[in-house]
Design an enzyme around this catalytic site. Sequence first.
Site, PDB file in Angstrom:
ATOM      1  N   ASP A  30       0.853  -1.191   0.000  1.00 43.70           N
ATOM      2  CA  ASP A  30       0.000   0.000   0.000  1.00 43.70           C
ATOM      3  C   ASP A  30       0.890   1.244   0.000  1.00 43.70           C
ATOM      4  O   ASP A  30       1.877   1.322   0.750  1.00 43.70           O
ATOM      5  CB  ASP A  30      -0.916  -0.015   1.240  1.00 43.70           C
ATOM      6  CG  ASP A  30      -2.060   0.973   1.111  1.00 43.70           C
ATOM      7  OD1 ASP A  30      -3.209   0.536   1.115  1.00 43.70           O
ATOM      8  OD2 ASP A  30      -1.792   2.197   1.018  1.00 43.70           O
ATOM      9  N   ILE A  31       0.533   2.197  -0.844  1.00 44.72           N
ATOM     10  CA  ILE A  31       1.361   3.395  -1.011  1.00 44.72           C
ATOM     11  C   ILE A  31       1.245   4.333   0.203  1.00 44.72           C
ATOM     12  O   ILE A  31       2.103   5.190   0.421  1.00 44.72           O
ATOM     13  CB  ILE A  31       0.973   4.127  -2.331  1.00 44.72           C
ATOM     14  CG1 ILE A  31       2.120   4.958  -2.864  1.00 44.72           C
ATOM     15  CG2 ILE A  31      -0.288   4.935  -2.174  1.00 44.72           C
ATOM     16  CD1 ILE A  31       3.288   4.181  -3.379  1.00 44.72           C
ATOM     17  N   ASN A  86     -12.633  -3.237   2.705  1.00 42.95           N
ATOM     18  CA  ASN A  86     -13.701  -2.249   2.819  1.00 42.95           C
ATOM     19  C   ASN A  86     -14.634  -2.438   1.623  1.00 42.95           C
ATOM     20  O   ASN A  86     -14.170  -2.539   0.482  1.00 42.95           O
ATOM     21  CB  ASN A  86     -13.122  -0.837   2.827  1.00 42.95           C
ATOM     22  CG  ASN A  86     -12.177  -0.618   3.998  1.00 42.95           C
ATOM     23  OD1 ASN A  86     -12.416  -1.113   5.093  1.00 42.95           O
ATOM     24  ND2 ASN A  86     -11.088   0.108   3.767  1.00 42.95           N
ATOM     25  N   GLN A  93     -14.845   2.040   1.409  1.00 39.93           N
ATOM     26  CA  GLN A  93     -14.095   1.686   0.200  1.00 39.93           C
ATOM     27  C   GLN A  93     -13.857   2.931  -0.643  1.00 39.93           C
ATOM     28  O   GLN A  93     -14.786   3.697  -0.907  1.00 39.93           O
ATOM     29  CB  GLN A  93     -14.866   0.640  -0.621  1.00 39.93           C
ATOM     30  CG  GLN A  93     -14.135   0.210  -1.883  1.00 39.93           C
ATOM     31  CD  GLN A  93     -14.870  -0.912  -2.627  1.00 39.93           C
ATOM     32  OE1 GLN A  93     -15.983  -1.301  -2.248  1.00 39.93           O
ATOM     33  NE2 GLN A  93     -14.241  -1.435  -3.655  1.00 39.93           N
ATOM     34  N   HIS A  99     -10.003  -5.127  -3.212  1.00 37.80           N
ATOM     35  CA  HIS A  99      -8.632  -5.262  -2.713  1.00 37.80           C
ATOM     36  C   HIS A  99      -8.689  -5.676  -1.248  1.00 37.80           C
ATOM     37  O   HIS A  99      -9.418  -5.088  -0.448  1.00 37.80           O
ATOM     38  CB  HIS A  99      -7.827  -3.972  -2.883  1.00 37.80           C
ATOM     39  CG  HIS A  99      -8.522  -2.740  -2.397  1.00 37.80           C
ATOM     40  ND1 HIS A  99      -9.555  -2.136  -3.075  1.00 37.80           N
ATOM     41  CD2 HIS A  99      -8.329  -2.001  -1.274  1.00 37.80           C
ATOM     42  CE1 HIS A  99      -9.970  -1.088  -2.405  1.00 37.80           C
ATOM     43  NE2 HIS A  99      -9.242  -0.984  -1.302  1.00 37.80           N
ATOM     44  N   HIS A 101      -6.929  -5.952   2.218  1.00 40.61           N
ATOM     45  CA  HIS A 101      -5.822  -5.383   3.000  1.00 40.61           C
ATOM     46  C   HIS A 101      -5.212  -6.472   3.880  1.00 40.61           C
ATOM     47  O   HIS A 101      -5.938  -7.149   4.622  1.00 40.61           O
ATOM     48  CB  HIS A 101      -6.331  -4.274   3.932  1.00 40.61           C
ATOM     49  CG  HIS A 101      -6.816  -3.037   3.242  1.00 40.61           C
ATOM     50  ND1 HIS A 101      -6.050  -1.894   3.138  1.00 40.61           N
ATOM     51  CD2 HIS A 101      -7.992  -2.747   2.620  1.00 40.61           C
ATOM     52  CE1 HIS A 101      -6.745  -0.955   2.506  1.00 40.61           C
ATOM     53  NE2 HIS A 101      -7.921  -1.455   2.178  1.00 40.61           N
TER      54      HIS A 101
HETATM   55  P1  AMP Z   1      -9.792   1.451   0.475  1.00 38.68           P
HETATM   56  O1  AMP Z   1     -10.426   1.603  -0.899  1.00 38.68           O
HETATM   57  O2  AMP Z   1     -10.263   2.501   1.432  1.00 38.68           O
HETATM   58  O3  AMP Z   1      -9.944   0.070   1.018  1.00 38.68           O
HETATM   59  O4  AMP Z   1      -8.245   1.690   0.341  1.00 38.68           O
HETATM   60  C1  AMP Z   1      -7.578   1.951  -0.844  1.00 38.68           C
HETATM   61  C2  AMP Z   1      -6.109   1.802  -0.574  1.00 38.68           C
HETATM   62  O5  AMP Z   1      -5.412   1.847  -1.800  1.00 38.68           O
HETATM   63  C3  AMP Z   1      -5.523   2.865   0.331  1.00 38.68           C
HETATM   64  O6  AMP Z   1      -4.943   2.232   1.472  1.00 38.68           O
HETATM   65  C4  AMP Z   1      -4.478   3.540  -0.557  1.00 38.68           C
HETATM   66  O7  AMP Z   1      -3.352   3.942   0.165  1.00 38.68           O
HETATM   67  C5  AMP Z   1      -4.167   2.451  -1.553  1.00 38.68           C
HETATM   68  N1  AMP Z   1      -3.656   2.909  -2.839  1.00 38.68           N
HETATM   69  C6  AMP Z   1      -4.233   3.814  -3.669  1.00 38.68           C
HETATM   70  N2  AMP Z   1      -3.484   3.960  -4.775  1.00 38.68           N
HETATM   71  C7  AMP Z   1      -2.428   3.127  -4.655  1.00 38.68           C
HETATM   72  C8  AMP Z   1      -1.292   2.821  -5.464  1.00 38.68           C
HETATM   73  N3  AMP Z   1      -1.100   3.417  -6.659  1.00 38.68           N
HETATM   74  N4  AMP Z   1      -0.391   1.917  -5.009  1.00 38.68           N
HETATM   75  C9  AMP Z   1      -0.574   1.313  -3.814  1.00 38.68           C
HETATM   76  N5  AMP Z   1      -1.620   1.556  -3.011  1.00 38.68           N
HETATM   77  C10 AMP Z   1      -2.539   2.457  -3.407  1.00 38.68           C
END
Ligand code: AMP
Length: 134
Positions: A30-31, A86, A93, A99, A101
């Site tokens: 995760d970035i 999420n 989400q 995705h 986690h």
């Molecule tokens: P969520 O949709 O809330 O479950 O989380 C989306 C996740 O994607 C977050 O933790 C972001 O930090 C992660 N994220 C978004 N873009 C990137 C990327 N280009 N590379 C890695 N992680 C990412």
Amino acid sequence: MENCIFCKIIAHEIPNYTVYKDDFALAFLDITPRAKGHTLVIPKVHALNLLELDDSHVKNLLLAVKKAQEKIDQVLHPDGYNIGWNHGDAGGQVVPHLHIHIMPRYNNDGGANMHAIVNNPGDESVEEVYKLFK
Ligand code: AMP
Ligand code: ZN
């Protein structure tokens, strides 16, 4: 899917820090990590969420979660994990591509557990809710 950031990662249009990959899934760091080794596991096919992921991919996705966790375990030796996803706006989400986690946990890291996500049991008893399923 066009304009999906995670499909772009799958297509190598956006770089990623790969932890594990196979024919069906990709696991990458995760970035914006919330823990050292915070990893996302995504199916290579686009699906908004688990309910929209074809049944034929579910087993492969969970297997990839396990493989990624094994890798994280070997490399970082965390003391525990929280693993989940999420789903939908109410679930928090943000990225509209399923995705999972993998959140490595370390003793005394100050974090909480799944029960801390929400505390909104509603007015109906468990038995009343159960009846809705019958
Ligand atoms: P969520 O949709 O809330 O479950 O989380 C989306 C996740 O994607 C977050 O933790 C972001 O930090 C992660 N994220 C978004 N873009 C990137 C990327 N280009 N590379 C890695 N992680 C990412
Ligand atoms: Zn996608």
